[in-house]
Each structure stands twice: as C-alpha cells, then as structure tokens.
Design a protein around this motif. Structure first.
Motif, PDB file in Angstrom:
ATOM      1  N   VAL A  44      -2.739   7.029   6.986  1.00  0.00           N
ATOM      2  CA  VAL A  44      -3.369   6.660   8.257  1.00  0.00           C
ATOM      3  C   VAL A  44      -4.478   5.636   8.071  1.00  0.00           C
ATOM      4  O   VAL A  44      -4.581   4.669   8.814  1.00  0.00           O
ATOM      5  CB  VAL A  44      -3.892   7.913   8.992  1.00  0.00           C
ATOM      6  CG1 VAL A  44      -4.663   7.540  10.242  1.00  0.00           C
ATOM      7  CG2 VAL A  44      -2.738   8.845   9.332  1.00  0.00           C
ATOM      8  N   SER A  45      -5.308   5.812   7.058  1.00  0.00           N
ATOM      9  CA  SER A  45      -6.465   4.931   6.902  1.00  0.00           C
ATOM     10  C   SER A  45      -6.151   3.615   6.186  1.00  0.00           C
ATOM     11  O   SER A  45      -6.822   2.624   6.425  1.00  0.00           O
ATOM     12  CB  SER A  45      -7.575   5.662   6.140  1.00  0.00           C
ATOM     13  OG  SER A  45      -7.142   5.959   4.824  1.00  0.00           O
ATOM     14  N   THR A  46      -5.159   3.588   5.352  1.00  0.00           N
ATOM     15  CA  THR A  46      -4.892   2.383   4.562  1.00  0.00           C
ATOM     16  C   THR A  46      -3.558   1.735   4.913  1.00  0.00           C
ATOM     17  O   THR A  46      -3.516   0.566   5.283  1.00  0.00           O
ATOM     18  CB  THR A  46      -4.943   2.706   3.049  1.00  0.00           C
ATOM     19  OG1 THR A  46      -6.197   3.314   2.757  1.00  0.00           O
ATOM     20  CG2 THR A  46      -4.785   1.458   2.217  1.00  0.00           C
ATOM     21  N   GLN A  58      -1.037   4.889  -1.245  1.00  0.00           N
ATOM     22  CA  GLN A  58      -2.370   4.833  -0.635  1.00  0.00           C
ATOM     23  C   GLN A  58      -2.384   5.770   0.578  1.00  0.00           C
ATOM     24  O   GLN A  58      -1.339   6.119   1.103  1.00  0.00           O
ATOM     25  CB  GLN A  58      -2.698   3.399  -0.204  1.00  0.00           C
ATOM     26  CG  GLN A  58      -2.686   2.394  -1.336  1.00  0.00           C
ATOM     27  CD  GLN A  58      -3.686   2.727  -2.432  1.00  0.00           C
ATOM     28  OE1 GLN A  58      -4.825   3.041  -2.159  1.00  0.00           O
ATOM     29  NE2 GLN A  58      -3.232   2.667  -3.674  1.00  0.00           N
ATOM     30  N   PRO A  59      -3.574   6.176   1.041  1.00  0.00           N
ATOM     31  CA  PRO A  59      -3.636   7.057   2.218  1.00  0.00           C
ATOM     32  C   PRO A  59      -2.914   6.427   3.412  1.00  0.00           C
ATOM     33  O   PRO A  59      -3.118   5.253   3.733  1.00  0.00           O
ATOM     34  CB  PRO A  59      -5.133   7.183   2.489  1.00  0.00           C
ATOM     35  CG  PRO A  59      -5.788   6.868   1.180  1.00  0.00           C
ATOM     36  CD  PRO A  59      -4.891   5.883   0.493  1.00  0.00           C
ATOM     37  N   PHE A  85      -3.399   0.760   8.590  1.00  0.00           N
ATOM     38  CA  PHE A  85      -4.444  -0.159   9.047  1.00  0.00           C
ATOM     39  C   PHE A  85      -3.877  -1.547   9.326  1.00  0.00           C
ATOM     40  O   PHE A  85      -4.220  -2.180  10.322  1.00  0.00           O
ATOM     41  CB  PHE A  85      -5.599  -0.236   8.042  1.00  0.00           C
ATOM     42  CG  PHE A  85      -6.728  -1.090   8.535  1.00  0.00           C
ATOM     43  CD1 PHE A  85      -7.607  -0.604   9.493  1.00  0.00           C
ATOM     44  CD2 PHE A  85      -6.898  -2.381   8.080  1.00  0.00           C
ATOM     45  CE1 PHE A  85      -8.642  -1.389   9.983  1.00  0.00           C
ATOM     46  CE2 PHE A  85      -7.924  -3.184   8.556  1.00  0.00           C
ATOM     47  CZ  PHE A  85      -8.799  -2.677   9.514  1.00  0.00           C
ATOM     48  N   TYR A 133      -2.270  -1.510  12.623  1.00  0.00           N
ATOM     49  CA  TYR A 133      -3.256  -1.566  13.700  1.00  0.00           C
ATOM     50  C   TYR A 133      -3.718  -3.008  13.935  1.00  0.00           C
ATOM     51  O   TYR A 133      -3.843  -3.453  15.082  1.00  0.00           O
ATOM     52  CB  TYR A 133      -4.486  -0.710  13.392  1.00  0.00           C
ATOM     53  CG  TYR A 133      -4.224   0.733  13.031  1.00  0.00           C
ATOM     54  CD1 TYR A 133      -3.157   1.453  13.569  1.00  0.00           C
ATOM     55  CD2 TYR A 133      -5.043   1.389  12.126  1.00  0.00           C
ATOM     56  CE1 TYR A 133      -2.931   2.775  13.228  1.00  0.00           C
ATOM     57  CE2 TYR A 133      -4.827   2.713  11.788  1.00  0.00           C
ATOM     58  CZ  TYR A 133      -3.775   3.402  12.333  1.00  0.00           C
ATOM     59  OH  TYR A 133      -3.550   4.708  11.996  1.00  0.00           O
ATOM     60  N   ASN A 157       0.815  -1.214   0.000  1.00  0.00           N
ATOM     61  CA  ASN A 157       0.000   0.000   0.000  1.00  0.00           C
ATOM     62  C   ASN A 157       0.850   1.266   0.000  1.00  0.00           C
ATOM     63  O   ASN A 157       0.508   2.254  -0.639  1.00  0.00           O
ATOM     64  CB  ASN A 157      -0.959   0.002   1.199  1.00  0.00           C
ATOM     65  CG  ASN A 157      -2.128  -0.916   0.977  1.00  0.00           C
ATOM     66  OD1 ASN A 157      -2.893  -0.754   0.042  1.00  0.00           O
ATOM     67  ND2 ASN A 157      -2.251  -1.918   1.838  1.00  0.00           N
TER      68      ASN A 157
END
Length: 136
Positions: free
Chosen positions: A106-108, A103-104, A111, A114, A98
């Motif tokens: 924080v969100s991608t 890709q973004p 993830f 996380y 990613n």
C-alpha cells in the motif's frame, strides 16, 4: 454512401475544474521534479534504493533525465496527453520494480499508482480534449 462519425459531446471544463486540475497537476509535477532531481544528483539515498531494488547505481542519472523529459512534456498543454501516457509507463515501471522486490504494497508499490491516477485526474479536469477522449 457517406458515413457519419459521432463523437461524444462534452462541455468545456468549468473554471473551477480547470483550476483544480492545474493544482492536482502541479502537485504531481512537484513530486516528479523532486524524483528527477534526486536521480540526476545520484544522492546516497538513491544509490541505496537502487541497490536494494537490484538496479545498477549508474542508471540513476539516466532515469532522472527520462523523468525530467516526461515532466516537461506533461506541463506543456499541447503535449500533456503524451506526457501523461509516458508518465503512466514510467510509473508502471516503478510499480513492477517495487513489487518484484517485495516492497510494502500500500505505501510503496501502490504509491506510483496513486501518482498516476492524480496525473490523469488533473489532466482530465483541465483539458477538454482528454474529457472528450475518455467520454467516447
């Protein structure tokens, strides 16, 4: 001459910690099973994402099988540490794939990090062996 190896002594996880660990682990497992199934079915959304990430479309079912094997190892208590290590590698591949396609962040990209943190946290909470290993 004898040598004594000392190990960090840890107490067994409390009942609440074990329960919380299984809940967190279950959330990770549900997400990873979802990921495995959509890759095995090679849905259009997976084909589109694979193309966007520069991956061969026919690779998705193979990724799904790998993911499924890792999840199975993670849910078997005796094999859970191995499953967590393999899951970390799998998620690391997702991070770099990613990241290299912009890709973004924080969100991608993050993830997968996380999910990896949740997997290890769940295992740490429910498995005294992992606590002892990480306390050393």
């Amino acid at each position: 001459m004898t040598t004594h190896l000392t190990r960090a002594t840890t107490t067994a996880p409390s009942r609440g910690a074990v329960r919380a660990g299984w809940i967190i682990s279950a959330l990770v497992v549900v997400f990873m099973l979802f990921d495995a199934v959509i890759h095995l079915l090679n849905l259009d959304v997976v084909k589109d994402a694979s193309a966007e990430l520069g991956l061969p479309v026919d690779m998705a079912p193979k990724i799904g099988v790998i993911c499924l094997v890792i999840v199975i190892l993670y849910v078997i208590p005796r094999m859970a540490p191995l499953g967590a290590v393999l899951l970390t590698g799998y998620l690391g591949g997702a991070v770099i794939t990613n990241w290299r396609t912009d890709q973004p962040l924080v969100s991608t990209v993050f993830f997968a990090i996380y999910v990896g943190i949740a997997a290890w946290l769940g295992l740490w909470l429910r498995d005294g062996r992992v606590r002892a290993l990480l306390a050393a």
